[in-house]
Design a protein around this motif. Structure first.
Motif, mmCIF file in Angstrom:
data_model
loop_
_atom_site.group_PDB
_atom_site.id
_atom_site.type_symbol
_atom_site.label_atom_id
_atom_site.label_comp_id
_atom_site.label_asym_id
_atom_site.label_seq_id
_atom_site.Cartn_x
_atom_site.Cartn_y
_atom_site.Cartn_z
ATOM 1 N N ALA A 12 -48.060 -59.414 -71.535
ATOM 2 C CA ALA A 12 -47.112 -58.493 -70.897
ATOM 3 C C ALA A 12 -46.342 -59.216 -69.797
ATOM 4 O O ALA A 12 -46.800 -60.211 -69.246
ATOM 5 C CB ALA A 12 -47.859 -57.298 -70.314
ATOM 6 N N SER A 88 -51.369 -55.911 -71.340
ATOM 7 C CA SER A 88 -50.419 -55.378 -72.322
ATOM 8 C C SER A 88 -50.965 -54.093 -72.937
ATOM 9 O O SER A 88 -52.173 -53.828 -72.898
ATOM 10 C CB SER A 88 -50.178 -56.409 -73.428
ATOM 11 O OG SER A 88 -51.376 -56.637 -74.161
ATOM 12 N N VAL A 89 -50.090 -53.299 -73.535
ATOM 13 C CA VAL A 89 -50.515 -52.089 -74.240
ATOM 14 C C VAL A 89 -51.424 -52.458 -75.403
ATOM 15 O O VAL A 89 -52.403 -51.760 -75.691
ATOM 16 C CB VAL A 89 -49.291 -51.280 -74.706
ATOM 17 C CG1 VAL A 89 -49.690 -50.227 -75.725
ATOM 18 C CG2 VAL A 89 -48.610 -50.611 -73.522
ATOM 19 N N LEU A 122 -51.802 -52.515 -65.979
ATOM 20 C CA LEU A 122 -50.974 -52.184 -67.142
ATOM 21 C C LEU A 122 -49.493 -52.333 -66.824
ATOM 22 O O LEU A 122 -49.011 -51.811 -65.824
ATOM 23 C CB LEU A 122 -51.266 -50.755 -67.602
ATOM 24 C CG LEU A 122 -50.475 -50.291 -68.825
ATOM 25 C CD1 LEU A 122 -50.893 -51.081 -70.063
ATOM 26 C CD2 LEU A 122 -50.666 -48.804 -69.043
ATOM 27 N N ARG A 123 -48.783 -53.055 -67.694
ATOM 28 C CA ARG A 123 -47.348 -53.263 -67.512
ATOM 29 C C ARG A 123 -46.617 -52.635 -68.694
ATOM 30 O O ARG A 123 -46.476 -53.261 -69.744
ATOM 31 C CB ARG A 123 -47.051 -54.776 -67.436
ATOM 32 C CG ARG A 123 -47.372 -55.412 -66.114
ATOM 33 C CD ARG A 123 -46.438 -54.966 -64.996
ATOM 34 N NE ARG A 123 -45.062 -55.364 -65.260
ATOM 35 C CZ ARG A 123 -44.081 -54.512 -65.482
ATOM 36 N NH1 ARG A 123 -44.284 -53.225 -65.482
ATOM 37 N NH2 ARG A 123 -42.860 -54.952 -65.716
ATOM 38 N N GLU A 124 -46.191 -51.408 -68.516
ATOM 39 C CA GLU A 124 -45.387 -50.729 -69.531
ATOM 40 C C GLU A 124 -44.706 -49.539 -68.890
ATOM 41 O O GLU A 124 -45.304 -48.856 -68.052
ATOM 42 C CB GLU A 124 -46.261 -50.247 -70.693
ATOM 43 C CG GLU A 124 -45.472 -49.708 -71.873
ATOM 44 C CD GLU A 124 -44.584 -50.760 -72.516
ATOM 45 O OE1 GLU A 124 -43.358 -50.679 -72.300
ATOM 46 O OE2 GLU A 124 -45.096 -51.658 -73.199
ATOM 47 N N THR A 125 -43.458 -49.314 -69.257
ATOM 48 C CA THR A 125 -42.737 -48.137 -68.786
ATOM 49 C C THR A 125 -41.481 -47.972 -69.633
ATOM 50 O O THR A 125 -40.880 -48.980 -70.032
ATOM 51 C CB THR A 125 -42.375 -48.267 -67.280
ATOM 52 O OG1 THR A 125 -41.878 -47.022 -66.811
ATOM 53 C CG2 THR A 125 -41.346 -49.345 -67.025
ATOM 54 N N LEU A 127 -43.888 -44.422 -70.396
ATOM 55 C CA LEU A 127 -45.117 -44.239 -71.164
ATOM 56 C C LEU A 127 -44.972 -43.056 -72.111
ATOM 57 O O LEU A 127 -44.496 -41.994 -71.708
ATOM 58 C CB LEU A 127 -46.291 -43.988 -70.213
ATOM 59 C CG LEU A 127 -46.591 -45.108 -69.218
ATOM 60 C CD1 LEU A 127 -47.532 -44.609 -68.134
ATOM 61 C CD2 LEU A 127 -47.172 -46.316 -69.930
ATOM 62 N N HIS A 131 -49.805 -43.724 -75.075
ATOM 63 C CA HIS A 131 -50.229 -44.559 -73.942
ATOM 64 C C HIS A 131 -51.089 -43.747 -72.974
ATOM 65 O O HIS A 131 -52.143 -44.209 -72.523
ATOM 66 C CB HIS A 131 -49.008 -45.081 -73.179
ATOM 67 C CG HIS A 131 -48.115 -45.970 -73.969
ATOM 68 N ND1 HIS A 131 -46.759 -46.010 -73.757
ATOM 69 C CD2 HIS A 131 -48.371 -46.852 -74.963
ATOM 70 C CE1 HIS A 131 -46.205 -46.881 -74.587
ATOM 71 N NE2 HIS A 131 -47.165 -47.406 -75.330
#
Length: 199
Positions: A12, A88-89, A122-125, A127, A131
């Protein structure tokens, strides 16, 4: 027993979080065990100038991501827990499902089953619901989800200051204190307000 911490870096965005965690841990009495995924090595080249050799030098022990028989894959190998920075996801989902196809997900599974501390940056956006459900499942399993959201009340003067604050906050969760971290109500107060005093 040595105080050991597992630091895993996945692919990520946000490679700097894992690298900076190793830098901050280096002078402390903490034995660090690094796992670097294949995708993380690609992200390292995209996002930083740090070499693989320089990164490895920051850790006490480096484990190949595919070494499922490493010491970290056994609960009898005692650690303070594991930090996945960034997470990462894909890795989050593998951990939640118990799919231990590599050392990162296997080590995380061991940390959970041994009731040790597992923290995922966690690096995600944005969601989606999948998730969020995975994050809920991991929280119910005992993991801590710590998206690296910057704190602006510290008035950071640089990206490095924001990264340091997030990493220091994460290490707090393992009872590892980083000198100089701004703490609200201790060495950091609202402008124009004196330190709280008892009447």
């Amino acid at each position: 027993m040595p105080r050991r911490l597992i630091v895993a870096i996945t692919g990520a965005t946000g490679f700097v979080y894992g690298a900076r965690a190793l830098e901050l841990l280096r002078p402390l009495d903490i034995e660090t065990h690094l796992i670097l995924s294949k995708s993380a090595d690609l992200t390292r080249r995209y996002e930083t100038a740090i070499t693989r050799e320089a990164l490895h030098e920051l850790a006490d022990v480096v484990h190949p991501a595919g070494d499922i028989g490493a010491s970290l894959s056994s609960g009898s190998f005692r650690t303070l827990g594991m930090l996945v920075a960034p997470c990462s996801v894909k890795t989050m989902s593998e951990i939640a499902a118990g799919t231990t196809t590599g050392l990162i997900s296997r080590a995380a599974d061991v940390v959970l089953k041994e009731r040790r501390r597992l923290v995922l940056m966690l690096r995600e956006t944005p969601l989606h619901l999948g998730h969020l459900r995975t994050m809920t499942a991991l929280t119910e399993m005992g993991a801590i989800l710590f998206p690296p959201v910057p704190a602006f009340y510290t008035r950071p003067a640089s990206i490095e200051a924001m990264v340091d604050n997030s990493v220091a906050r994460v290490l707090d969760l393992f009872d590892i204190e980083i000198d100089g971290m701004p703490r609200w109500g201790e060495n950091l107060h609202p402008p124009g307000r004196e330190q709280d005093r008892e009447p």
